[in-house]
Design a protein around this motif. Structure first.
Motif, PDB file in Angstrom:
ATOM      1  N   ALA A 156      41.439  61.288  46.484  1.00  0.00           N
ATOM      2  CA  ALA A 156      42.084  60.501  45.431  1.00  0.00           C
ATOM      3  C   ALA A 156      41.076  59.623  44.701  1.00  0.00           C
ATOM      4  CB  ALA A 156      43.198  59.648  46.033  1.00  0.00           C
ATOM      5  N   LEU A 157      40.208  58.932  45.429  1.00  0.00           N
ATOM      6  CA  LEU A 157      39.226  58.061  44.794  1.00  0.00           C
ATOM      7  C   LEU A 157      38.226  58.866  43.970  1.00  0.00           C
ATOM      8  CD1 LEU A 157      38.554  55.483  47.664  1.00  0.00           C
ATOM      9  CD2 LEU A 157      39.957  55.185  45.619  1.00  0.00           C
ATOM     10  N   ALA A 158      37.829  60.014  44.488  1.00  0.00           N
ATOM     11  CA  ALA A 158      36.901  60.868  43.734  1.00  0.00           C
ATOM     12  C   ALA A 158      37.556  61.369  42.445  1.00  0.00           C
ATOM     13  CB  ALA A 158      36.451  62.044  44.601  1.00  0.00           C
ATOM     14  N   TRP A 159      38.832  61.739  42.516  1.00  0.00           N
ATOM     15  CA  TRP A 159      39.546  62.220  41.335  1.00  0.00           C
ATOM     16  C   TRP A 159      39.670  61.123  40.276  1.00  0.00           C
ATOM     17  CZ3 TRP A 159      41.249  65.367  37.879  1.00  0.00           C
ATOM     18  CH2 TRP A 159      42.381  65.063  37.118  1.00  0.00           C
ATOM     19  N   LEU A 160      39.995  59.914  40.700  1.00  0.00           N
ATOM     20  CA  LEU A 160      40.153  58.820  39.746  1.00  0.00           C
ATOM     21  C   LEU A 160      38.822  58.466  39.092  1.00  0.00           C
ATOM     22  CD1 LEU A 160      42.654  56.565  41.753  1.00  0.00           C
ATOM     23  CD2 LEU A 160      43.162  57.980  39.746  1.00  0.00           C
ATOM     24  N   TYR A 161      37.749  58.488  39.860  1.00  0.00           N
ATOM     25  CA  TYR A 161      36.432  58.219  39.273  1.00  0.00           C
ATOM     26  C   TYR A 161      36.057  59.313  38.278  1.00  0.00           C
ATOM     27  CZ  TYR A 161      31.389  57.719  38.801  1.00  0.00           C
ATOM     28  OH  TYR A 161      30.120  57.590  38.283  1.00  0.00           O
ATOM     29  N   VAL A 216      51.354  59.514  41.004  1.00  0.00           N
ATOM     30  CA  VAL A 216      50.344  58.481  40.788  1.00  0.00           C
ATOM     31  C   VAL A 216      49.043  59.104  40.272  1.00  0.00           C
ATOM     32  CG1 VAL A 216      48.829  56.822  41.948  1.00  0.00           C
ATOM     33  CG2 VAL A 216      51.281  56.805  42.413  1.00  0.00           C
ATOM     34  N   LEU A 217      48.555  60.153  40.928  1.00  0.00           N
ATOM     35  CA  LEU A 217      47.262  60.727  40.579  1.00  0.00           C
ATOM     36  C   LEU A 217      47.268  61.405  39.213  1.00  0.00           C
ATOM     37  CD1 LEU A 217      46.092  62.198  44.008  1.00  0.00           C
ATOM     38  CD2 LEU A 217      45.371  60.076  42.899  1.00  0.00           C
ATOM     39  N   LEU A 218      48.375  62.021  38.847  1.00  0.00           N
ATOM     40  CA  LEU A 218      48.454  62.672  37.538  1.00  0.00           C
ATOM     41  C   LEU A 218      48.939  61.702  36.462  1.00  0.00           C
ATOM     42  CD1 LEU A 218      49.952  66.122  38.602  1.00  0.00           C
ATOM     43  CD2 LEU A 218      47.574  65.577  38.058  1.00  0.00           C
ATOM     44  N   GLY A 219      49.930  60.907  36.797  1.00  0.00           N
ATOM     45  CA  GLY A 219      50.486  59.979  35.815  1.00  0.00           C
ATOM     46  C   GLY A 219      49.484  58.939  35.360  1.00  0.00           C
ATOM     47  N   ALA A 220      48.711  58.357  36.284  1.00  0.00           N
ATOM     48  CA  ALA A 220      47.749  57.326  35.916  1.00  0.00           C
ATOM     49  C   ALA A 220      46.695  57.859  34.957  1.00  0.00           C
ATOM     50  CB  ALA A 220      47.082  56.758  37.172  1.00  0.00           C
ATOM     51  N   MET A 265      44.011  50.758  34.622  1.00  0.00           N
ATOM     52  CA  MET A 265      45.127  51.604  35.043  1.00  0.00           C
ATOM     53  C   MET A 265      44.731  52.470  36.232  1.00  0.00           C
ATOM     54  SD  MET A 265      48.309  52.577  34.482  1.00  0.00           S
ATOM     55  CE  MET A 265      48.545  52.931  36.209  1.00  0.00           C
ATOM     56  N   LEU A 266      43.533  53.038  36.210  1.00  0.00           N
ATOM     57  CA  LEU A 266      43.100  53.878  37.319  1.00  0.00           C
ATOM     58  C   LEU A 266      42.878  53.043  38.584  1.00  0.00           C
ATOM     59  CD1 LEU A 266      40.688  56.485  35.700  1.00  0.00           C
ATOM     60  CD2 LEU A 266      43.177  56.458  35.851  1.00  0.00           C
ATOM     61  N   ALA A 267      42.414  51.813  38.427  1.00  0.00           N
ATOM     62  CA  ALA A 267      42.281  50.935  39.596  1.00  0.00           C
ATOM     63  C   ALA A 267      43.642  50.637  40.198  1.00  0.00           C
ATOM     64  CB  ALA A 267      41.572  49.633  39.192  1.00  0.00           C
ATOM     65  N   GLU A 268      44.634  50.461  39.346  1.00  0.00           N
ATOM     66  CA  GLU A 268      45.989  50.247  39.853  1.00  0.00           C
ATOM     67  C   GLU A 268      46.500  51.509  40.549  1.00  0.00           C
ATOM     68  OE1 GLU A 268      49.603  47.846  37.930  1.00  0.00           O
ATOM     69  OE2 GLU A 268      49.514  49.922  37.274  1.00  0.00           O
ATOM     70  N   GLY A 269      46.120  52.678  40.034  1.00  0.00           N
ATOM     71  CA  GLY A 269      46.462  53.920  40.707  1.00  0.00           C
ATOM     72  C   GLY A 269      45.840  53.985  42.095  1.00  0.00           C
ATOM     73  N   ALA A 270      44.587  53.519  42.223  1.00  0.00           N
ATOM     74  CA  ALA A 270      43.926  53.497  43.529  1.00  0.00           C
ATOM     75  C   ALA A 270      44.669  52.593  44.498  1.00  0.00           C
ATOM     76  CB  ALA A 270      42.478  53.040  43.374  1.00  0.00           C
ATOM     77  N   LEU A 271      45.210  51.484  44.002  1.00  0.00           N
ATOM     78  CA  LEU A 271      46.009  50.606  44.852  1.00  0.00           C
ATOM     79  C   LEU A 271      47.282  51.302  45.303  1.00  0.00           C
ATOM     80  CD1 LEU A 271      46.810  47.917  46.146  1.00  0.00           C
ATOM     81  CD2 LEU A 271      47.627  47.158  43.890  1.00  0.00           C
ATOM     82  N   ALA A 272      47.959  51.991  44.387  1.00  0.00           N
ATOM     83  CA  ALA A 272      49.187  52.704  44.744  1.00  0.00           C
ATOM     84  C   ALA A 272      48.915  53.797  45.775  1.00  0.00           C
ATOM     85  CB  ALA A 272      49.824  53.310  43.486  1.00  0.00           C
ATOM     86  N   VAL A 273      47.785  54.488  45.638  1.00  0.00           N
ATOM     87  CA  VAL A 273      47.408  55.508  46.620  1.00  0.00           C
ATOM     88  C   VAL A 273      47.220  54.874  47.987  1.00  0.00           C
ATOM     89  CG1 VAL A 273      45.553  57.081  47.324  1.00  0.00           C
ATOM     90  CG2 VAL A 273      46.372  57.099  44.962  1.00  0.00           C
ATOM     91  N   LEU A 274      46.529  53.740  48.035  1.00  0.00           N
ATOM     92  CA  LEU A 274      46.323  53.033  49.307  1.00  0.00           C
ATOM     93  C   LEU A 274      47.650  52.688  49.960  1.00  0.00           C
ATOM     94  CD1 LEU A 274      44.548  51.551  51.388  1.00  0.00           C
ATOM     95  CD2 LEU A 274      44.633  49.538  49.875  1.00  0.00           C
TER      96      LEU A 274
END
Length: 564
Positions: free
Chosen positions: A10-15, A90-94, A324-333
């Motif tokens: 997830a973190l790699a995808w968001l980055y 989360v991963l696609l929407g963000a 927004m992507l940082a917030e996605g990382a929080l939701a993933v956590l």
């Protein structure tokens, strides 16, 4: 499946998405140019328009959009549908919806004197669209003020140990603003000193709990909101949000490190049912998880406060898309903590206190705090302190949402009524009007009658914001597919959710207030969509006709068209 494996993916995808899709948005849509002065520079007034260091502005923006949403929403979605639907959304929407929505709202506002999307709606769509969007947004913001004031008061009354750090942070934030903006102290030096003071305040809170009634803290929350919404942004709101960010960032780092140390398997089911107690997967998942994937409130923050503080256009992607992507990382956590650190239904011997359903029966706060506490305990942090810090993470951001929503409601009222009734241009009156309505809702518990429909209302704001951004892009000759499909999807999803709630829940159970609210939201959403559709149709086909008439079928539209 290992929670650590999913966390790394997830973190790699968001980055990767930030580097790839964010850069694509810059090239195709927004074309940031530092040669063009931002409103924070060209309209600087030392109060609302303040050019801000990107680290500080990221802290303000991230704290304002995060709130409790990216924690509570994913927890509820996991309980209803399992961890896989929530994680995918989360991963696609963000990446493809939420980040585009936030970045589009910011840049559209920056290119239009930093005004809110409600005013831009008139220029990009129609006067009717402005009225609809402004009224809808203002009511939603006032409702947020009422609910989050109640949550703040309840939390301070029930958790007296967080009073000292909560109140003390306000003093530290004002000293930070004074040091950075008036005494010209380095941002980094001021940050180190402020964080040291904050750590001391957290420790002092445990030693000196302050007890007071919920009513007292409710009055205090509204008084604080008024002050924060009317003081210059650098004096309190911005530095308080910036410093609060570190609580969340530290918590996120500890949470992910805790998962790495604990190395849990995902105990919960990836998928439970297509039709939950809240309704079918579509559309209910997409309004249950808002912050972390897609949230209309973000557009109000981006075009309300953030656009007035952006120092350079090239910093916009970090602030809005990156936020927004940082917030996605929080939701993933949150999802991985609930499914990995806690147990579904039944726990092994000796871990009976970590059953997800039992903890959620108390509150989402307790469920998150306990899951977080068990993860960081693997790092050597005593469980009791880990649980307390997890709850503090969530509660610290309730206040950021409260003060930011008050300030944005003030802007919307001043922009829309101020030109006609100059009295409303006064920042004190504009802030007081919204807070007076919010006080009525909060003190009389009127908010409880309409709050269940807020999830749909929030996502509807996002769909409408994307429509406004789409119209603005069309006027500039930019591609509209990046925003238009998202607007259509979220509009259909939100209208579907409202209709489902109306006919499957509110009317059968006799909840007439909620039924009327849902029906009104359906009408407002369709009316706004109709206004936008007319503008887009005429703009597209009118342009084709003009090109054909001039015999310049190969000509291209201008790269930029100002709304000024």
């Amino acid at each position: 499946m290992s929670a650590v494996t999913l966390a790394v993916f997830a973190l790699a995808w968001l980055y990767f998405a930030y580097r790839w899709y964010g850069a694509r948005l810059d090239r195709k849509l927004f074309s940031p140019d530092d040669a063009r002065p931002t409103p924070a520079v060209s309209l600087a007034d030392g109060k609302d328009y303040v050019a801000t260091h990107p680290v500080v502005l990221f802290g303000h923006h991230f704290s304002s959009i995060a709130g409790a949403g990216p924690i509570v929403g994913p927890i509820l979605a996991y309980s209803l549908f399992g961890w896989l639907p929530a994680l995918l959304w989360v991963l696609l929407g963000a990446v493809f919806l939420g980040g585009v929505h936030d970045y589009g709202a910011l840049m559209t506002s920056v290119r239009n004197r930093g005004v809110s999307l409600t005013e831009i709606a008139e220029r990009a769509v129609s006067p009717t669209a402005r009225v609809l969007f402004a009224a809808f947004s203002w009511v939603a913001l006032v409702l947020v003020q009422a609910v989050f004031a109640v949550l703040t008061a309840r939390t301070l009354a029930e958790k007296p140990e967080i009073v000292v750090p909560t109140v003390g942070l306000l003093v530290v934030a004002m000293l930070f603003g004074l040091a950075v903006y008036r005494l010209k102290v380095s941002v980094w030096l001021a940050t180190l000193v402020a964080l040291g003071l904050l750590a001391g305040l957290i420790a002092a809170g445990e030693l000196f709990p302050i007890h007071a009634s919920q009513r007292f803290w409710l009055v205090a929350a509204f008084a604080y909101s008024f002050v924060a919404a009317t003081l210059p942004v650098w004096a309190l709101l911005q530095p308080r949000d910036y410093l609060s960010m570190y609580i969340l960032v530290v918590g996120m780092v500890l949470g992910y490190l805790g998962l790495l140390a604990l190395r849990p398997s995902l105990n919960g089911p990836p998928f439970t049912t297509a039709v939950s107690s809240a309704g079918p997967l579509w559309p209910m998942l997409f309004i249950t998880v808002a912050c972390g994937a897609f949230s209309g409130f973000h557009s109000l923050v981006a075009s309300g406060t953030t656009a007035k503080q952006l120092r350079r256009e090239t910093e916009g992607r970090l602030i809005a898309y990156g936020g927004m992507l940082a917030e996605g990382a929080l939701a993933v956590l949150v999802i991985l903590l609930m499914a990995g650190a806690l147990f579904w239904g039944q726990a092994p011997a000796g871990l009976s206190g970590f059953v997800f359903q039992d903890l959620l029966a108390g509150s989402a706060n307790i469920a998150f705090g306990t899951g977080f506490g068990r993860a960081v305990a693997a790092l050597g942090v005593p469980l009791v302190y880990g649980v307390a810090f997890g709850i503090l993470m969530l509660n610290a951001f309730i206040l950021t949402t409260l003060d930011t929503s008050t300030r944005i409601a003030r802007y919307i009222l001043a922009e829309n009524l101020g030109p006609r009734v100059p009295l409303f241009a006064n920042r004190f009156l504009a802030a007081a009007v919204g807070l007076a309505v919010a006080w009525w809702m909060a003190s009389g518990n009127a908010w409880q009658a309409i709050w269940p429909a807020f999830g749909s209302a929030n996502q509807l704001v996002g769909a409408l914001a994307l429509l406004v951004t789409t119209a603005a892009l069309l006027a500039q000759g930019k591609p509209t597919a990046y925003t238009l499909w998202g607007a259509g999807f979220m509009l259909l999803t939100t209208e579907g959710a409202l209709l489902y709630q109306l006919f499957a829940t509110y009317l059968p159970s006799g909840q007439t207030g909620l039924a009327a609210t849902a029906a009104l939201l359906v009408f407002l959403g369709l009316a706004m969509a109709w206004e936008a559709a007319k503008r887009l149709w005429h703009a597209k086909h009118g342009k084709k006709a003009a090109v054909a008439a001039s015999g310049a079928a190969e000509s291209k539209p201008p790269a930029s068209v100002s709304f000024e």
